[in-house]
Write a protein that holds these residues in place. Structure first.
Motif, short mmCIF file in Angstrom:
data_model
loop_
_atom_site.label_atom_id
_atom_site.label_comp_id
_atom_site.label_asym_id
_atom_site.label_seq_id
_atom_site.Cartn_x
_atom_site.Cartn_y
_atom_site.Cartn_z
N UNK A 161 5.13 -0.70 -7.28
CA UNK A 161 3.85 -0.95 -7.95
C UNK A 161 2.77 -1.41 -6.97
N UNK A 162 3.17 -1.88 -5.77
CA UNK A 162 2.16 -2.31 -4.79
C UNK A 162 1.70 -1.17 -3.88
N UNK A 163 2.31 0.01 -4.04
CA UNK A 163 1.98 1.13 -3.14
C UNK A 163 0.47 1.47 -3.11
N UNK A 164 -0.22 1.49 -4.26
CA UNK A 164 -1.66 1.82 -4.20
C UNK A 164 -2.44 0.82 -3.32
N UNK A 165 -2.07 -0.48 -3.38
CA UNK A 165 -2.72 -1.47 -2.51
C UNK A 165 -2.38 -1.16 -1.06
N UNK A 166 -1.10 -0.84 -0.80
CA UNK A 166 -0.65 -0.60 0.57
C UNK A 166 -1.36 0.60 1.18
N UNK A 167 -1.65 1.61 0.38
CA UNK A 167 -2.35 2.79 0.90
C UNK A 167 -3.73 2.37 1.41
N UNK A 168 -4.42 1.55 0.63
CA UNK A 168 -5.76 1.10 1.05
C UNK A 168 -5.69 0.23 2.29
N UNK A 169 -4.55 -0.44 2.46
CA UNK A 169 -4.34 -1.40 3.53
C UNK A 169 -4.09 -0.71 4.89
N UNK A 170 -3.62 0.55 4.83
CA UNK A 170 -3.18 1.24 6.06
C UNK A 170 -4.22 1.23 7.19
N UNK A 171 -5.51 1.55 6.90
CA UNK A 171 -6.46 1.64 8.02
C UNK A 171 -6.63 0.34 8.82
N UNK A 172 -6.38 -0.81 8.18
CA UNK A 172 -6.56 -2.07 8.92
C UNK A 172 -5.24 -2.77 9.25
N UNK A 173 -4.10 -2.20 8.81
CA UNK A 173 -2.83 -2.94 8.97
C UNK A 173 -2.06 -2.55 10.23
N UNK A 174 -2.41 -1.40 10.82
CA UNK A 174 -1.64 -0.92 11.97
C UNK A 174 -0.50 0.00 11.57
N UNK A 175 -0.30 0.20 10.26
CA UNK A 175 0.75 1.11 9.81
C UNK A 175 2.04 0.37 9.47
N UNK A 176 2.99 1.11 8.90
CA UNK A 176 4.19 0.52 8.28
C UNK A 176 5.04 -0.30 9.26
N UNK A 177 5.14 0.16 10.52
CA UNK A 177 6.01 -0.56 11.46
C UNK A 177 5.37 -1.88 11.90
N UNK A 178 4.06 -1.83 12.18
CA UNK A 178 3.38 -3.06 12.61
C UNK A 178 3.14 -4.01 11.45
N UNK A 179 2.99 -3.45 10.26
CA UNK A 179 2.67 -4.30 9.12
C UNK A 179 3.93 -4.90 8.50
N UNK A 210 0.03 10.08 -0.50
CA UNK A 210 -1.16 9.42 0.09
C UNK A 210 -0.83 8.78 1.43
N UNK A 211 0.41 8.29 1.58
CA UNK A 211 0.77 7.67 2.88
C UNK A 211 0.77 8.72 3.98
N UNK A 212 1.27 9.92 3.68
CA UNK A 212 1.28 10.99 4.68
C UNK A 212 -0.16 11.35 5.05
N UNK A 213 -1.04 11.41 4.03
CA UNK A 213 -2.44 11.73 4.31
C UNK A 213 -3.07 10.69 5.22
N UNK A 214 -2.60 9.43 5.12
CA UNK A 214 -3.13 8.35 5.99
C UNK A 214 -2.32 8.26 7.29
N UNK A 215 -1.48 9.27 7.54
CA UNK A 215 -0.62 9.32 8.75
C UNK A 215 0.35 8.14 8.82
N UNK A 216 0.81 7.74 7.63
CA UNK A 216 1.78 6.65 7.56
C UNK A 216 2.98 7.13 6.71
N UNK A 217 3.82 6.23 6.28
CA UNK A 217 5.01 6.61 5.53
C UNK A 217 5.27 5.59 4.43
N UNK A 218 6.10 5.99 3.44
CA UNK A 218 6.48 4.98 2.43
C UNK A 218 7.91 4.50 2.62
N UNK A 219 8.70 5.20 3.43
CA UNK A 219 10.07 4.76 3.73
C UNK A 219 10.38 5.14 5.18
#
Ligand code: NAI
Length: 338
Positions: A161-179, A210-219
């Motif tokens: 349920x937090x995925x929509x927030x996480x998608x918006x967070x990607x540009x400033x978070x550094x991505x899934x590994x750094x975040x 949406x994570x792929x579009x932001x060049x990130x991943x969900x898993x």
């Protein structure tokens, strides 16, 4: 501690407001006198709910005008480095949320600023180091309970349920590994007392394109090899349905330590016609509230008493370096050597 540490907080979002509440109400020796956010409604909240007297829409102005001894940074990850360095240069003790910086150059610049101000306390919010269970595991390892530790398996898992927030967070978070994996990276280094030398990461957007579009991943899933040959297997998921499921297992030559393998909220178990059920923690704060309070208490105590935190800026750099290598490996599909 009769003297109070006057603090300004930067960032009053999802986590910043929790830190602000702790500093205002639950940390002995803390006096939260200033707050800064780019969102006016968050500043109104701080004035109204916490009676913070000095509020600012701009961090530079807070540093220039507020009467503070320390700054507590819980702003977006992309501005941590600038805020840490200018805080130290203004002669303040600095606590910063993870990641310390989202590039290696940023981290090295922070290390330089920390070295230039040896009388100031600097801490990074690696909250697991302050969680009672993770701390207890560290003490057991140091006491030799599992012999020589050689493998850490650790995961960070958030509710879908937090995925929509996480998608918006990607540009400033550094991505899934750094975040997200940054915590697993830090505790793997901490438990194995070793440095990562090569990594390989895979993953994808299995549920939310949406994570792929932001060049990130969900898993994601990652393999880490350390200088002495020790190992870590780290994974992240943003698509869980049962709860915030962060857990860690450390294998040694004489035993295994498991931390929080089932993310139960309490000790209640329901047994009915459908089986046995436990309620799970919902988010990171639910799981780590004790750690967030303990790290704030440690920071304030160190700043007031001159005690040295048992964490250094180079720990922040090392974790970012590994997070960055994992990101590269994920994008390029290759083993990355550090
Ligand atoms: P959020 O997006 O909810 O809040 C960000 C806050 O930063 C907002 O108050 C915004 O006004 C403020 N901000 C952004 N740019 C600013 C600037 N230039 N000057 C002053 N304020 C600024 O984000 P969230 O989830 O609260 O995360 C904040 C930080 O905490 C991030 O670095 C994140 O990585 C970290 N975090 C750490 C966790 C942990 O387990 N230790 C868990 C969640 C977040």
């Amino acid at each position: 501690m009769s003297k109070k540490l006057r603090l300004g907080i930067a960032g009053l979002g999802r986590l910043g407001r929790r830190h602000a509440e702790n500093l205002a109400w639950r940390v002995p020796g803390a006096n939260l006198v200033a707050a800064c956010s780019v969102l006016p409604e968050e500043l109104e909240w701080a004035q109204r709910e916490l009676q913070v007297p000095q509020t600012y829409g701009d961090y530079t102005r807070m540093l220039a005008e507020a009467e503070i001894d320390a700054v507590f940074i819980a702003s977006s990850s992309s501005v941590h480095a600038d805020q840490i360095i200018s805080g130290l240069d203004r002669g303040l003790h600095v606590f910063s949320e993870k990641p310390m910086g989202i590039s290696i150059d940023e981290c090295l610049a922070i290390e330089e600023a920390v070295a230039a101000h040896p009388d100031k306390v600097f801490m990074v919010g690696f909250v697991r180091r302050f969680d009672p269970s993770y701390r207890s595991a560290k003490k057991m390892i140091e006491a030799g309970a599992i012999g020589i530790p050689f493998l850490v398996r650790s995961q960070t898992v958030d509710l879908d349920e937090y995925a929509p927030f996480q998608v918006k967070f990607v540009p400033t978070s550094g991505g899934i590994f750094l975040d997200m994996n940054i915590h697993d990276i830090d505790i793997a280094r901490w438990y194995l007392s070793d440095e990562v030398r090569s990594v390989y990461a895979i993953g994808g957007s299995y549920v939310h394109s949406e994570f792929a579009e932001a060049k990130d991943a969900d898993n994601t899933c990652a393999l880490l090899k350390f200088a002495t040959g020790k190992m870590a297997v780290l994974s992240v998921s943003r698509t869980a349905f049962h709860g915030h499921d962060t857990h860690t297992e450390i294998t040694g030559s004489k035993g295994i330590i498991k931390i929080g393998m089932t993310p139960t909220r309490n000790r209640v178990e329901l047994f009915d016609a459908l089986g046995a059920h436990v309620e799970c923690v919902k988010d990171f704060y639910d799981r780590f509230s004790e750690g967030f309070l303990a790290e704030a208490r440690e920071f304030v105590e160190c700043a007031l008493t001159g005690k040295t935190p048992d964490m250094e800026a180079r720990d922040g750099t090392a974790a970012t370096r590994v997070g960055f290598a994992l990101t590269r490996s994920f994008h390029e599909g290759t083993i990355v050597t550090l």
